[in-house]
Motif scaffolding. Structure first.
Motif, PDB file in Angstrom:
ATOM      1  N   ARG A   1      20.534   4.643  25.974  1.00 15.58           N
ATOM      2  CA  ARG A   1      19.182   4.265  26.401  1.00 15.58           C
ATOM      3  C   ARG A   1      19.214   3.025  27.291  1.00 15.58           C
ATOM      4  NH1 ARG A   1      16.903   4.907  21.735  1.00 15.58           N
ATOM      5  NH2 ARG A   1      16.014   6.957  22.177  1.00 15.58           N
ATOM      6  N   LEU A   2      20.056   2.056  26.947  1.00 14.32           N
ATOM      7  CA  LEU A   2      20.183   0.853  27.776  1.00 14.32           C
ATOM      8  C   LEU A   2      20.651   1.220  29.180  1.00 14.32           C
ATOM      9  CD1 LEU A   2      21.946  -1.645  25.312  1.00 14.32           C
ATOM     10  CD2 LEU A   2      19.579  -1.774  26.116  1.00 14.32           C
ATOM     11  N   VAL A   3      21.712   2.036  29.247  1.00 12.53           N
ATOM     12  CA  VAL A   3      22.284   2.410  30.546  1.00 12.53           C
ATOM     13  C   VAL A   3      21.308   3.279  31.339  1.00 12.53           C
ATOM     14  CG1 VAL A   3      24.141   3.696  31.676  1.00 12.53           C
ATOM     15  CG2 VAL A   3      24.660   2.179  29.755  1.00 12.53           C
ATOM     16  N   ALA A   4      20.637   4.191  30.653  1.00 13.19           N
ATOM     17  CA  ALA A   4      19.697   5.094  31.336  1.00 13.19           C
ATOM     18  C   ALA A   4      18.587   4.315  32.030  1.00 13.19           C
ATOM     19  CB  ALA A   4      19.111   6.084  30.334  1.00 13.19           C
ATOM     20  N   LYS A   5      18.092   3.282  31.374  1.00 22.73           N
ATOM     21  CA  LYS A   5      17.007   2.482  31.955  1.00 22.73           C
ATOM     22  C   LYS A   5      17.453   1.740  33.206  1.00 22.73           C
ATOM     23  CE  LYS A   5      14.493   1.688  27.624  1.00 22.73           C
ATOM     24  NZ  LYS A   5      14.121   0.672  26.589  1.00 22.73           N
TER      25      LYS A   5
ATOM     26  N   HIS B   1      23.829  13.026  40.207  1.00 21.83           N
ATOM     27  CA  HIS B   1      22.641  13.705  39.670  1.00 21.83           C
ATOM     28  C   HIS B   1      21.850  12.796  38.727  1.00 21.83           C
ATOM     29  CE1 HIS B   1      22.859  17.960  41.023  1.00 21.83           C
ATOM     30  NE2 HIS B   1      24.127  17.650  41.237  1.00 21.83           N
ATOM     31  N   GLY B   2      22.210  11.502  38.712  1.00 21.59           N
ATOM     32  CA  GLY B   2      21.484  10.570  37.852  1.00 21.59           C
ATOM     33  C   GLY B   2      21.775  10.773  36.382  1.00 21.59           C
ATOM     34  N   ILE B   3      22.981  11.267  36.073  1.00 25.03           N
ATOM     35  CA  ILE B   3      23.385  11.514  34.692  1.00 25.03           C
ATOM     36  C   ILE B   3      24.523  10.545  34.343  1.00 25.03           C
ATOM     37  CG2 ILE B   3      24.327  13.205  33.059  1.00 25.03           C
ATOM     38  CD1 ILE B   3      23.150  15.394  34.892  1.00 25.03           C
ATOM     39  N   PRO B   4      24.223   9.464  33.623  1.00 26.56           N
ATOM     40  CA  PRO B   4      25.276   8.507  33.253  1.00 26.56           C
ATOM     41  C   PRO B   4      26.298   9.139  32.318  1.00 26.56           C
ATOM     42  CG  PRO B   4      23.078   7.557  32.971  1.00 26.56           C
ATOM     43  CD  PRO B   4      22.894   9.021  33.181  1.00 26.56           C
ATOM     44  N   VAL B   5      27.539   8.642  32.416  1.00 26.25           N
ATOM     45  CA  VAL B   5      28.611   9.045  31.507  1.00 26.25           C
ATOM     46  C   VAL B   5      29.167   7.783  30.867  1.00 26.25           C
ATOM     47  CG1 VAL B   5      30.838  10.189  31.251  1.00 26.25           C
ATOM     48  CG2 VAL B   5      29.190  11.036  32.939  1.00 26.25           C
TER      49      VAL B   5
ATOM     50  N   THR C   1      22.623  13.533  25.279  1.00 30.06           N
ATOM     51  CA  THR C   1      21.326  13.172  24.723  1.00 30.06           C
ATOM     52  C   THR C   1      20.353  12.914  25.864  1.00 30.06           C
ATOM     53  OG1 THR C   1      20.186  11.682  23.178  1.00 30.06           O
ATOM     54  CG2 THR C   1      21.863  10.700  24.598  1.00 30.06           C
ATOM     55  N   PHE C   2      19.064  13.096  25.599  1.00 25.82           N
ATOM     56  CA  PHE C   2      18.037  12.867  26.622  1.00 25.82           C
ATOM     57  C   PHE C   2      17.265  11.611  26.241  1.00 25.82           C
ATOM     58  CE2 PHE C   2      14.209  13.441  29.119  1.00 25.82           C
ATOM     59  CZ  PHE C   2      14.690  14.007  30.296  1.00 25.82           C
ATOM     60  N   VAL C   3      17.407  10.556  27.058  1.00 32.44           N
ATOM     61  CA  VAL C   3      16.750   9.277  26.772  1.00 32.44           C
ATOM     62  C   VAL C   3      16.217   8.665  28.068  1.00 32.44           C
ATOM     63  CG1 VAL C   3      18.010   8.688  24.658  1.00 32.44           C
ATOM     64  CG2 VAL C   3      19.017   8.131  26.860  1.00 32.44           C
ATOM     65  N   SER C   4      15.064   8.025  27.960  1.00 34.19           N
ATOM     66  CA  SER C   4      14.481   7.309  29.106  1.00 34.19           C
ATOM     67  C   SER C   4      14.390   8.188  30.353  1.00 34.19           C
ATOM     68  CB  SER C   4      15.275   6.029  29.409  1.00 34.19           C
ATOM     69  OG  SER C   4      15.280   5.176  28.281  1.00 34.19           O
ATOM     70  N   GLY C   5      14.044   9.458  30.151  1.00 33.58           N
ATOM     71  CA  GLY C   5      13.777  10.347  31.276  1.00 33.58           C
ATOM     72  C   GLY C   5      14.980  10.991  31.918  1.00 33.58           C
ATOM     73  N   ARG C   6      16.147  10.915  31.275  1.00 39.11           N
ATOM     74  CA  ARG C   6      17.335  11.526  31.867  1.00 39.11           C
ATOM     75  C   ARG C   6      18.348  11.861  30.778  1.00 39.11           C
ATOM     76  NH1 ARG C   6      19.101   8.696  36.184  1.00 39.11           N
ATOM     77  NH2 ARG C   6      17.376   7.204  36.240  1.00 39.11           N
TER      78      ARG C   6
ATOM     79  N   VAL D   1      22.119  -4.130  36.804  1.00 42.96           N
ATOM     80  CA  VAL D   1      22.165  -4.981  35.605  1.00 42.96           C
ATOM     81  C   VAL D   1      20.959  -5.916  35.530  1.00 42.96           C
ATOM     82  CG1 VAL D   1      24.665  -4.878  35.337  1.00 42.96           C
ATOM     83  CG2 VAL D   1      23.646  -6.663  36.780  1.00 42.96           C
ATOM     84  N   ASN D   2      20.259  -6.117  36.659  1.00 44.83           N
ATOM     85  CA  ASN D   2      19.076  -6.978  36.644  1.00 44.83           C
ATOM     86  C   ASN D   2      17.952  -6.381  35.809  1.00 44.83           C
ATOM     87  OD1 ASN D   2      20.134  -9.009  38.421  1.00 44.83           O
ATOM     88  ND2 ASN D   2      19.833  -7.579  40.122  1.00 44.83           N
ATOM     89  N   LEU D   3      18.070  -5.101  35.480  1.00 41.08           N
ATOM     90  CA  LEU D   3      17.055  -4.441  34.655  1.00 41.08           C
ATOM     91  C   LEU D   3      17.354  -4.589  33.160  1.00 41.08           C
ATOM     92  CD1 LEU D   3      16.603  -1.150  36.742  1.00 41.08           C
ATOM     93  CD2 LEU D   3      15.153  -3.203  36.744  1.00 41.08           C
ATOM     94  N   LEU D   4      18.450  -5.268  32.833  1.00 35.08           N
ATOM     95  CA  LEU D   4      18.843  -5.440  31.435  1.00 35.08           C
ATOM     96  C   LEU D   4      18.753  -6.902  31.022  1.00 35.08           C
ATOM     97  CD1 LEU D   4      22.072  -3.221  31.402  1.00 35.08           C
ATOM     98  CD2 LEU D   4      19.839  -2.619  30.439  1.00 35.08           C
TER      99      LEU D   4
END
Length: 347
Positions: free
Chosen positions: A106-110, A151-155, A173-178, A330-333
């Motif tokens: 969830r942290l990374v997805a955001k 595709h905006g899919i973090p690993v 898993t599906f979190v924060s819209g992705r 990282v500025n979003l965290l």
């Protein structure tokens, strides 16, 4: 008057840490391991009850835990997942790992910069598309990681989750819209992750994962060889993976004569170049599909992997970490979340 055995009264810090350790143990979290990945300020947290509240608040925000009304930590409630466990593994054994991995996802997805777009549902077409952007005739881990992030899919690669019990090899898993893919199998060579990652991509491509917050598919063990006990979704994900990693889903076996490691590596190198398959995948695919005296020759496969000619010596962790660093903001965290991800070796 008889002598009485006396015990020293533990100081506040020791007492509070002991209480937290016991609290975390009840929900499957290993304090000694978790402590290694927490921010530096946590040592001072045990000086007071208010410090413990601050620490618990941090854990509820970053580690997949939540605070109850009476101030105790518990596992955060998540939607029922589709657990692909084998007969020797219970759902409870991987729940703690799923919870913490989901929090990190969830942290990374955001913070992921690229918008999410769905994957193509045909593996052969997706393979051709990926290979156009690469400089090899086969799929390696770096290319597969790039395809996911495009595709905006973090690993996330998390082989050292600080939890008790088993860890799943792979999870989506599906979190924060992705969707987010989590890999946890500790491996000595990047190509060990190729099939696991391709299998999890297959779950997404075949729309097995509901796109609702917190939904997940948790794969206890990912196997190349399908068996009678594998369900339809696992069969589809396996088929997608083999077609993504080899033209037409080509698979190989070792002949009746067991080769030495150097010979195996050389043959795999040439076979991979001639047939559009990563040499490491050729080795592992052959090992999975072969039986020598009733056993799969994993030691031979490991020895051969070490002898493959490599363009660089990047580990699986390095490749996954570099891909993540390039594609999140990282500025979003929060600063403490960044430190947490760094200590988990994700950043």
């Amino acid at each position: 008057m008889e002598a009485v055995a006396l015990s020293p009264i533990p100081n506040t810090a020791v007492k509070l840490e002991r209480e937290l350790r016991a609290e975390l143990a009840e929900i499957g979290v290993v304090w000694n391991s978790l402590k290694q990945v927490l921010p530096d300020w946590i040592d001072s947290a045990f000086q007071s009850r208010s410090g413990i509240v601050e620490l618990k608040t941090f854990l509820s925000r970053n580690a997949g835990l939540q605070l109850t009304s009476d101030g105790h930590l518990t596992t955060k409630q998540l939607p029922a997942a589709c657990f692909k466990t084998n007969a020797a593994t219970s759902v409870d054994q991987v729940t703690a790992a799923r919870s913490m991995a989901t929090a990190c996802a969830r942290l990374v997805a955001k913070a992921t910069k690229t918008p999410y777009t769905r994957l193509p549902d045909e593996a052969d077409a997706f393979r051709e598309k990926i290979l156009k952007y690469g400089d090899k005739a086969w799929m390696d881990l770096s290319m597969l990681l790039s395809a996911c992030w495009m595709h905006g899919i973090p690993v996330l690669y998390m082989p050292s989750l600080p939890v008790q019990g088993r860890k799943m090899e792979g999870m989506v898993t599906f979190v924060s819209g992705r969707p987010v893919i989590i890999l946890t199998k500790k491996v000595p060579h990047p190509d060990w992750l190729l099939f696991i990652l391709a299998h999890e991509i297959g779950h997404l491509a075949k729309r097995h994962l509901p796109e609702d917050e917190g939904q997940a598919i948790v794969d206890d063990t990912v196997e190349v060889k399908a068996g009678d006990d594998r369900d339809q979704q696992e069969e589809e994900a396996n088929r997608f993976a083999t077609h993504l990693l080899a033209p037409g889903g080509k698979e190989v076996t070792i002949g009746k004569r067991l080769p030495v490691a150097a010979e195996f590596a050389a043959v795999a190198q040439k076979y991979g170049q001639d047939n559009g398959m990563a040499p490491g995948y050729v080795i592992l695919n052959a090992v999975h599909n072969s039986s020598i005296n009733g056993k799969k020759p994993y030691p031979l496969g490991q020895a051969a992997l070490k002898l493959l000619l490599a363009e660089d010596d990047s580990s699986a962790a390095d490749l996954c970490k570099n891909a993540l660093r390039e594609r999140i903001d990282v500025n979003l965290l929060r600063d403490d979340s960044i430190e947490f991800l760094e200590k988990l070796d994700l950043l």
